[in-house]
Structures are given as C-alpha cells and as structure tokens.
Scaffold this motif. Structure first.
Motif, PDB file in Angstrom:
ATOM      1  N   PHE A  11      48.696 -40.768 114.961  1.00 27.48           N
ATOM      2  CA  PHE A  11      48.814 -41.394 113.657  1.00 27.48           C
ATOM      3  C   PHE A  11      48.519 -42.894 113.721  1.00 27.48           C
ATOM      4  O   PHE A  11      48.739 -43.557 114.731  1.00 27.48           O
ATOM      5  CB  PHE A  11      50.227 -41.161 113.100  1.00 27.48           C
ATOM      6  CG  PHE A  11      50.313 -41.364 111.631  1.00 27.48           C
ATOM      7  CD1 PHE A  11      49.904 -40.372 110.759  1.00 27.48           C
ATOM      8  CD2 PHE A  11      50.765 -42.562 111.113  1.00 27.48           C
ATOM      9  CE1 PHE A  11      49.943 -40.576 109.388  1.00 27.48           C
ATOM     10  CE2 PHE A  11      50.816 -42.769 109.742  1.00 27.48           C
ATOM     11  CZ  PHE A  11      50.398 -41.771 108.882  1.00 27.48           C
ATOM     12  N   LYS A  16      47.258 -46.552 119.632  1.00 26.43           N
ATOM     13  CA  LYS A  16      46.059 -46.047 120.334  1.00 26.43           C
ATOM     14  C   LYS A  16      45.229 -47.189 120.925  1.00 26.43           C
ATOM     15  O   LYS A  16      44.740 -47.101 122.051  1.00 26.43           O
ATOM     16  CB  LYS A  16      45.182 -45.209 119.373  1.00 26.43           C
ATOM     17  CG  LYS A  16      45.872 -43.964 118.833  1.00 26.43           C
ATOM     18  CD  LYS A  16      44.974 -43.169 117.892  1.00 26.43           C
ATOM     19  CE  LYS A  16      44.620 -43.885 116.611  1.00 26.43           C
ATOM     20  NZ  LYS A  16      45.677 -43.957 115.593  1.00 26.43           N
ATOM     21  N   PHE A  50      36.564 -48.994 102.164  1.00 26.11           N
ATOM     22  CA  PHE A  50      37.316 -48.112 101.256  1.00 26.11           C
ATOM     23  C   PHE A  50      37.197 -48.615  99.815  1.00 26.11           C
ATOM     24  O   PHE A  50      36.970 -47.838  98.898  1.00 26.11           O
ATOM     25  CB  PHE A  50      38.801 -48.067 101.653  1.00 26.11           C
ATOM     26  CG  PHE A  50      39.153 -46.958 102.614  1.00 26.11           C
ATOM     27  CD1 PHE A  50      38.729 -46.989 103.932  1.00 26.11           C
ATOM     28  CD2 PHE A  50      39.916 -45.875 102.207  1.00 26.11           C
ATOM     29  CE1 PHE A  50      39.060 -45.967 104.821  1.00 26.11           C
ATOM     30  CE2 PHE A  50      40.261 -44.855 103.079  1.00 26.11           C
ATOM     31  CZ  PHE A  50      39.836 -44.901 104.385  1.00 26.11           C
ATOM     32  N   PHE A  58      33.540 -43.678 104.133  1.00 28.38           N
ATOM     33  CA  PHE A  58      34.107 -44.109 105.414  1.00 28.38           C
ATOM     34  C   PHE A  58      34.109 -42.959 106.427  1.00 28.38           C
ATOM     35  O   PHE A  58      33.757 -43.138 107.593  1.00 28.38           O
ATOM     36  CB  PHE A  58      35.544 -44.633 105.215  1.00 28.38           C
ATOM     37  CG  PHE A  58      36.303 -44.798 106.507  1.00 28.38           C
ATOM     38  CD1 PHE A  58      36.102 -45.912 107.310  1.00 28.38           C
ATOM     39  CD2 PHE A  58      37.197 -43.821 106.949  1.00 28.38           C
ATOM     40  CE1 PHE A  58      36.783 -46.049 108.521  1.00 28.38           C
ATOM     41  CE2 PHE A  58      37.877 -43.938 108.153  1.00 28.38           C
ATOM     42  CZ  PHE A  58      37.664 -45.067 108.936  1.00 28.38           C
ATOM     43  N   ARG A  59      34.481 -41.768 105.967  1.00 31.17           N
ATOM     44  CA  ARG A  59      34.546 -40.615 106.881  1.00 31.17           C
ATOM     45  C   ARG A  59      33.163 -40.279 107.460  1.00 31.17           C
ATOM     46  O   ARG A  59      33.048 -39.839 108.595  1.00 31.17           O
ATOM     47  CB  ARG A  59      35.139 -39.393 106.173  1.00 31.17           C
ATOM     48  CG  ARG A  59      36.590 -39.551 105.732  1.00 31.17           C
ATOM     49  CD  ARG A  59      37.545 -39.694 106.892  1.00 31.17           C
ATOM     50  NE  ARG A  59      38.893 -40.062 106.439  1.00 31.17           N
ATOM     51  CZ  ARG A  59      39.800 -40.647 107.207  1.00 31.17           C
ATOM     52  NH1 ARG A  59      39.537 -40.942 108.464  1.00 31.17           N
ATOM     53  NH2 ARG A  59      40.977 -40.973 106.727  1.00 31.17           N
ATOM     54  N   GLU A  62      32.541 -42.713 110.097  1.00 29.23           N
ATOM     55  CA  GLU A  62      33.434 -42.408 111.230  1.00 29.23           C
ATOM     56  C   GLU A  62      32.800 -41.334 112.124  1.00 29.23           C
ATOM     57  O   GLU A  62      32.793 -41.460 113.356  1.00 29.23           O
ATOM     58  CB  GLU A  62      34.793 -41.944 110.683  1.00 29.23           C
ATOM     59  CG  GLU A  62      35.846 -41.711 111.748  1.00 29.23           C
ATOM     60  CD  GLU A  62      37.211 -41.364 111.145  1.00 29.23           C
ATOM     61  OE1 GLU A  62      37.291 -40.534 110.217  1.00 29.23           O
ATOM     62  OE2 GLU A  62      38.219 -41.928 111.637  1.00 29.23           O
ATOM     63  N   PRO A 120      44.112 -49.166 104.630  1.00 31.05           N
ATOM     64  CA  PRO A 120      44.152 -48.901 103.190  1.00 31.05           C
ATOM     65  C   PRO A 120      45.027 -47.718 102.783  1.00 31.05           C
ATOM     66  O   PRO A 120      45.680 -47.765 101.746  1.00 31.05           O
ATOM     67  CB  PRO A 120      42.684 -48.645 102.825  1.00 31.05           C
ATOM     68  CG  PRO A 120      41.938 -48.535 104.100  1.00 31.05           C
ATOM     69  CD  PRO A 120      42.745 -49.196 105.154  1.00 31.05           C
ATOM     70  N   MET A 134      52.380 -38.450 105.285  1.00 33.77           N
ATOM     71  CA  MET A 134      51.082 -38.234 105.943  1.00 33.77           C
ATOM     72  C   MET A 134      51.255 -37.619 107.329  1.00 33.77           C
ATOM     73  O   MET A 134      50.474 -36.781 107.759  1.00 33.77           O
ATOM     74  CB  MET A 134      50.295 -39.543 106.040  1.00 33.77           C
ATOM     75  CG  MET A 134      49.630 -39.945 104.738  1.00 33.77           C
ATOM     76  SD  MET A 134      48.766 -41.508 104.885  1.00 33.77           S
ATOM     77  CE  MET A 134      47.436 -41.107 106.007  1.00 33.77           C
ATOM     78  N   ARG A 138      49.630 -34.187 108.708  1.00 38.01           N
ATOM     79  CA  ARG A 138      48.659 -34.216 109.813  1.00 38.01           C
ATOM     80  C   ARG A 138      49.185 -33.663 111.131  1.00 38.01           C
ATOM     81  O   ARG A 138      48.399 -33.408 112.047  1.00 38.01           O
ATOM     82  CB  ARG A 138      48.179 -35.649 110.038  1.00 38.01           C
ATOM     83  CG  ARG A 138      47.272 -36.127 108.930  1.00 38.01           C
ATOM     84  CD  ARG A 138      46.704 -37.460 109.294  1.00 38.01           C
ATOM     85  NE  ARG A 138      45.823 -37.982 108.269  1.00 38.01           N
ATOM     86  CZ  ARG A 138      45.373 -39.219 108.250  1.00 38.01           C
ATOM     87  NH1 ARG A 138      45.729 -40.046 109.216  1.00 38.01           N
ATOM     88  NH2 ARG A 138      44.573 -39.626 107.294  1.00 38.01           N
TER      89      ARG A 138
END
Ligand code: S3P
Length: 174
Positions: A11, A16, A50, A58-59, A62, A120, A134, A138
């Motif tokens: 997340f 990360k 965004f 954006f995806r 990515e 965002p 979220m 996920r």
C-alpha cells in the motif's frame, strides 16, 4: 548478485521507496522507483497527471513504465501502491522478478503519510478512513500476487530492510 528483480509491492506509504533504496544498496543492486521514472518521463508530478488527465491515463503510463523497468534484471523495483489493479503489470513484474509484499497496518501507513499531499487518492478529509477502506479493497490483490510477504507493521526502517533481505535470501537459497 541476483539477475532477477526484487519487486516491492504494498500500500501507498508503507515504505517501498525508502526500504527499496536501502535494500538495493546493501545488495549492490540498481534501484528503480516506477513512480519517479513515470514522473520524469511525463515531465510533471503524479498529482498533476491525475488532475489534468485522470487516473486511467496515469494507469496507462504506469503500465508502460513497468514494462520498461522490469525488462532488465538485477534491480530492486519500488512500485506504486495501485500497480496490483492491473494483472498485466503483475505479469510483467513476475516474469523477471520475485514479488515481495510489504505488509503494513493502516495505522502505521497513516503515520507515514499523514502530512503528505503528493498522493492524490489519499487527499481526503479523513485520511485514516480512506487508507482503511482502500487497504481492505486491495488486501486480496496484494496477497494474490505476493510470492513473499514481509510484515513490517511494527518495524523501524532497518529492521524492515533486514527482514525483506532475509526473505529474499531464503527464497533464492542464498
Ligand atoms: C497510488 C500510489 C502511489 C502512486 C499513485 C497511485 C495508488 O504510489 O502510484 O499516487 O493507487 O495507491 P505510492 O504507493 O508510492 O504512494
């Protein structure tokens, strides 16, 4: 040195990037952060992407970034928290690497990002609630794609790095 990639998923705000950079350093590997590469290539920060073009755009960027970044091996790759939403991303990453899920509690994530405005999807009045919702949505995806899971909810930075390193070493019988 590993010729595979070590791919960190988890997340937003779980660590990360900070963990990945240090893991790369102690392993003598290259470090790559897909969000940083994407922003450099787009010439604008993610918040602007965004704002101007929306999440779907954006995806798309990515996935393109992941394709390029995962094509070479020997890297520690920090991904964006939402990369698991697209199966193609995960196939590209898994083809050339081991997927490590950095599992983290909502409260720890909140502590990490409470003053951050660069994400965002988390820019809401009740950030903790948003994170909890979220994360719930996920969780299944992170677990599905994880080859290794490292719970870092109660760890400081270096303990988290050491745990991730040890999990990878065990996986590759180093
Ligand atoms: C996102 C996470 C962000 C970034 C974008 C979308 C998400 O990366 O890719 O804002 O969908 O969770 P971090 O995980 O580095 O915050």
């Amino acid at each position: 040195m590993l010729n595979k990639n070590i791919v960190l998923i988890g997340f937003s705000g779980c660590g990360k990037t900070t963990i990945g950079r240090r893991l790369a350093r102690i392993r003598g590997m290259e470090f790559a952060d897909t969000d940083v590469i994407l922003e450099a290539e787009a010439g604008m920060p993610i918040t602007k992407i965004f704002e101007n073009f929306g999440e779907d755009y954006f995806r798309g960027l990515e996935t393109e970034t992941i394709k390029k970044t995962a094509s070479a091996g020997g890297r520690v790759i920090a991904t964006g928290g939402g990369c698991v939403k697209n199966e193609k991303n995960m196939r590209l990453l898994a083809d050339n690497g081991v997927i490590v899920y950095l599992k983290c509690s909502a409260s720890k994530i909140f502590e990490n990002v409470k003053h951050d405005t660069t994400r965002p999807l988390l820019n809401t009045d009740d950030k903790l609630k948003r994170i909890e919702e979220m994360l719930e949505q996920r969780r299944e995806l992170y677990e599905k794609y994880a080859q290794l899971t490292v719970d870092i909810s109660d760890d400081g930075l270096w303990d988290a790095v050491k745990k991730a390193d040890a999990a990878v070493a065990l996986h590759f019988h180093e």
